[in-house]
Motif scaffolding. Structure first.
Motif, short mmCIF file in Angstrom:
data_model
loop_
_atom_site.label_atom_id
_atom_site.label_comp_id
_atom_site.label_asym_id
_atom_site.label_seq_id
_atom_site.Cartn_x
_atom_site.Cartn_y
_atom_site.Cartn_z
N MET A 1 0.82 -1.20 0.00
CA MET A 1 0.00 0.00 0.00
C MET A 1 0.86 1.26 0.00
N GLY A 2 2.14 1.14 0.30
CA GLY A 2 3.02 2.30 0.26
C GLY A 2 2.97 3.01 -1.08
N SER A 3 2.82 2.23 -2.16
CA SER A 3 2.72 2.84 -3.49
C SER A 3 1.42 3.62 -3.64
N ASP A 4 0.37 3.22 -2.93
CA ASP A 4 -0.89 3.96 -2.98
C ASP A 4 -0.72 5.37 -2.42
N VAL A 5 0.12 5.50 -1.41
CA VAL A 5 0.39 6.82 -0.85
C VAL A 5 1.07 7.70 -1.90
N SER A 6 1.99 7.13 -2.66
CA SER A 6 2.66 7.91 -3.70
C SER A 6 1.69 8.29 -4.82
N ILE A 7 0.70 7.47 -5.08
CA ILE A 7 -0.32 7.81 -6.08
C ILE A 7 -1.10 9.04 -5.62
N LEU A 8 -1.47 9.07 -4.36
CA LEU A 8 -2.18 10.24 -3.82
C LEU A 8 -1.32 11.49 -3.96
N ARG A 9 -0.04 11.37 -3.68
CA ARG A 9 0.88 12.50 -3.80
C ARG A 9 0.97 12.96 -5.26
N ASN A 10 1.01 12.01 -6.18
CA ASN A 10 1.04 12.33 -7.62
C ASN A 10 -0.22 13.07 -8.06
N TRP A 11 -1.32 12.85 -7.38
CA TRP A 11 -2.58 13.53 -7.68
C TRP A 11 -2.66 14.90 -7.01
N GLY A 12 -1.61 15.29 -6.31
CA GLY A 12 -1.56 16.61 -5.70
C GLY A 12 -1.99 16.68 -4.25
N PHE A 13 -2.13 15.54 -3.60
CA PHE A 13 -2.53 15.51 -2.20
C PHE A 13 -1.31 15.43 -1.29
N LYS A 14 -1.39 16.06 -0.13
CA LYS A 14 -0.50 15.77 0.99
C LYS A 14 -1.20 14.67 1.77
N THR A 15 -0.45 13.69 2.21
CA THR A 15 -1.06 12.54 2.87
C THR A 15 -0.93 12.65 4.38
N VAL A 16 -1.98 12.22 5.07
CA VAL A 16 -2.08 12.31 6.52
C VAL A 16 -2.38 10.92 7.08
N ALA A 17 -1.44 10.38 7.83
CA ALA A 17 -1.68 9.13 8.55
C ALA A 17 -2.28 9.49 9.90
N MET A 18 -3.46 9.04 10.17
CA MET A 18 -4.09 9.27 11.47
C MET A 18 -3.57 8.19 12.41
N ALA A 19 -2.57 8.56 13.22
CA ALA A 19 -1.93 7.58 14.09
C ALA A 19 -1.32 8.28 15.30
N LEU A 20 -1.27 7.56 16.36
CA LEU A 20 -0.69 8.08 17.59
C LEU A 20 0.72 7.49 17.73
N ASN A 21 1.72 8.34 17.51
CA ASN A 21 3.10 7.91 17.76
C ASN A 21 3.94 9.12 18.16
N THR A 22 5.21 8.92 18.35
CA THR A 22 6.07 10.00 18.85
C THR A 22 6.23 11.14 17.85
N ASN A 23 5.95 10.91 16.57
CA ASN A 23 6.08 11.96 15.55
C ASN A 23 4.76 12.66 15.24
N SER A 24 3.70 12.29 15.93
CA SER A 24 2.38 12.84 15.62
C SER A 24 2.29 14.32 15.98
N ILE A 25 1.59 15.06 15.10
CA ILE A 25 1.25 16.45 15.39
C ILE A 25 -0.25 16.50 15.66
N SER A 26 -0.68 17.53 16.33
CA SER A 26 -2.10 17.68 16.65
C SER A 26 -2.90 17.98 15.39
N ILE A 27 -4.10 17.49 15.34
CA ILE A 27 -4.99 17.80 14.23
C ILE A 27 -5.33 19.29 14.18
N GLU A 28 -5.05 20.00 15.26
CA GLU A 28 -5.28 21.44 15.32
C GLU A 28 -4.10 22.24 14.77
N ASP A 29 -3.02 21.57 14.37
CA ASP A 29 -1.82 22.25 13.87
C ASP A 29 -2.17 23.07 12.62
N LYS A 30 -1.75 24.31 12.61
CA LYS A 30 -2.07 25.23 11.50
C LYS A 30 -1.48 24.79 10.17
#
Length: 89
Positions: A1-30
């Motif tokens: 599925m990693g290639s699916d993420v690159s397809i989204l990027r090719n379509w002009g999207f920034k991709t957001v993984a909804m996950a709780l880990n040490t690198n997570s930023i808040s959904i409220e981040d500007k």
């Protein structure tokens, strides 16, 4: 599925993984509301997203919660995320 993420990027999207880990930023981040196009990626209840998908995404985002709650089911998480990110700047 990693290639699916690159397809989204090719379509002009920034991709957001909804996950709780040490690198997570808040959904409220500007930074998120400043993005023109976002594709939100949710994992299954219980297992979440595979690590290769999280790594492939542009952002790893969490929904801030209190009282030692660490997750929501996917329906609730998607409703919160879509509401929070509905306004684009």
């Amino acid at each position: 599925m990693g290639s699916d993420v690159s397809i989204l990027r090719n379509w002009g999207f920034k991709t957001v993984a909804m996950a709780l880990n040490t690198n997570s930023i808040s959904i409220e981040d500007k930074k998120l509301s400043a993005e023109k196009r976002l594709a939100l990626i949710f994992g299954s209840e219980g297992y979440g997203l595979p690590s290769n998908i999280i790594t492939a995404c542009d952002y790893v985002v969490k929904i801030p919660m209190s009282h030692q709650v660490d997750s929501l089911n996917v329906a609730a998480a998607s409703a919160v995320a879509f509401w929070q990110l509905r306004v684009r700047k």
